[in-house]
Scaffold this motif. Structure first.
Motif, short mmCIF file in Angstrom:
data_model
loop_
_atom_site.label_atom_id
_atom_site.label_comp_id
_atom_site.label_asym_id
_atom_site.label_seq_id
_atom_site.Cartn_x
_atom_site.Cartn_y
_atom_site.Cartn_z
N CYS A 153 -2.60 -3.21 -7.14
CA CYS A 153 -1.62 -2.52 -6.28
C CYS A 153 -1.21 -3.41 -5.11
CB CYS A 153 -2.22 -1.22 -5.74
SG CYS A 153 -3.50 -1.44 -4.48
N LYS A 154 -1.99 -4.47 -4.86
CA LYS A 154 -1.72 -5.44 -3.79
C LYS A 154 -1.70 -4.79 -2.39
CE LYS A 154 0.80 -8.69 -6.74
NZ LYS A 154 0.55 -7.97 -7.99
N LYS A 155 -2.46 -3.70 -2.26
CA LYS A 155 -2.54 -3.00 -0.97
C LYS A 155 -4.00 -2.66 -0.65
CE LYS A 155 2.04 -0.93 -1.52
NZ LYS A 155 2.80 0.36 -1.64
N GLU A 173 -5.63 -2.83 1.95
CA GLU A 173 -5.83 -2.22 3.26
C GLU A 173 -5.89 -0.70 3.17
OE1 GLU A 173 -1.42 -2.56 2.63
OE2 GLU A 173 -3.15 -3.90 2.37
#
Length: 243
Positions: A226-228, A230
């Motif tokens: 998802c490249k998220k 954080e």
């Protein structure tokens, strides 16, 4: 409609200490009883943190956790039971007559009045059809149990269920890694975070680094990430602040 509820109803006493003693025994000339008398909370924290950082997880299997879960859909429970290293006891639709079944509404439908209306109407039809079939089957000579176990086929995946789940801590590590991930389906992800919160309250050292792979290091999803990271990190950090 139904609300998700998760309660940790039982677990191995002093789970952090149990795992530490099990691991230390492999390298100790004294027995567990003597070891237990000398082991302080600080030693448990230091040793268990070291053990987890090395990835030595077999001693973790000596602790188990039992959850009472309500307010999840059958769609969610079908995903849950794919985690095979666990024990499950689920409310039976063969023995429990659902005169008014509860159901889960996905947030995307809940927030759209037109879709929600269609959805609720579908749930009402399912209940009405179930009631009609039960009555007709009984009138045709079937017992109530026979009637409800056949009529239940009309119920949707949205139908609410209740389940008791027992997993050892190592299985929970795997469960949280996969189901706390932002790529997991929304309902089982919410369930996983509620279970993780309960585990952190009872065994804070053991579950200190638990969460999706991105929380523990790098994402294992590769091109499908998802490249998220954080999102998960912030959620777990907020959870720990509230515990």
């Amino acid at each position: 409609m139904s609300t998700l509820k998760v309660k940790l109803i039982a677990h191995t006493p002093e789970p952090d200490k149990v795992v530490s003693m099990a691991a230390k025994l492999c390298y100790s000339h004294v027995g567990v009883e003597e070891m237990s008398e000398k082991m302080t909370n600080q030693e448990v924290d230091k040793f268990l943190s070291m053990l987890m950082s090395l990835g030595h997880e077999s001693p973790v299997e000596h602790t188990s956790f039992t959850f009472a879960i309500e307010g999840i859909s059958r769609a969610c429970s079908h995903q849950l039971v794919r985690h095979r290293m666990a024990s499950y006891s689920q409310q039976s639709q063969r023995y429990v007559k659902l005169s008014q079944f509860e159901y889960i509404i996905p947030p995307t439908i809940e927030s759209d009045e037109k879709l929600k209306q269609i959805y609720v109407q579908a749930m009402d039809r399912a209940q009405s059809d179930y009631n009609t079939m039960v009555a007709e089957l009984i009138k045709n000579g079937r017992t109530e149990k026979e009637a409800i176990e056949d009529a239940r086929y009309v119920f949707p995946n949205a139908c609410e269920t209740k389940i008791v789940v027992t997993m050892n801590a190592r299985s929970l590590f795997n469960f949280f890694e996969h189901r706390c991930c932002e790529r997991a389906q929304w309902e089982i992800r919410e369930l996983a975070y509620k279970m993780l919160e309960e585990c952190k309250k009872s065994a804070p050292i053991l579950f200190r680094k638990c969460g999706p792979s991105c929380y523990k290091g790098s994402c294992k999803e590769g091109k499908m990430s998802c490249k998220k990271p954080e999102i998960s990190r912030n959620r777990i950090e907020q959870m720990e602040l509230q515990i």
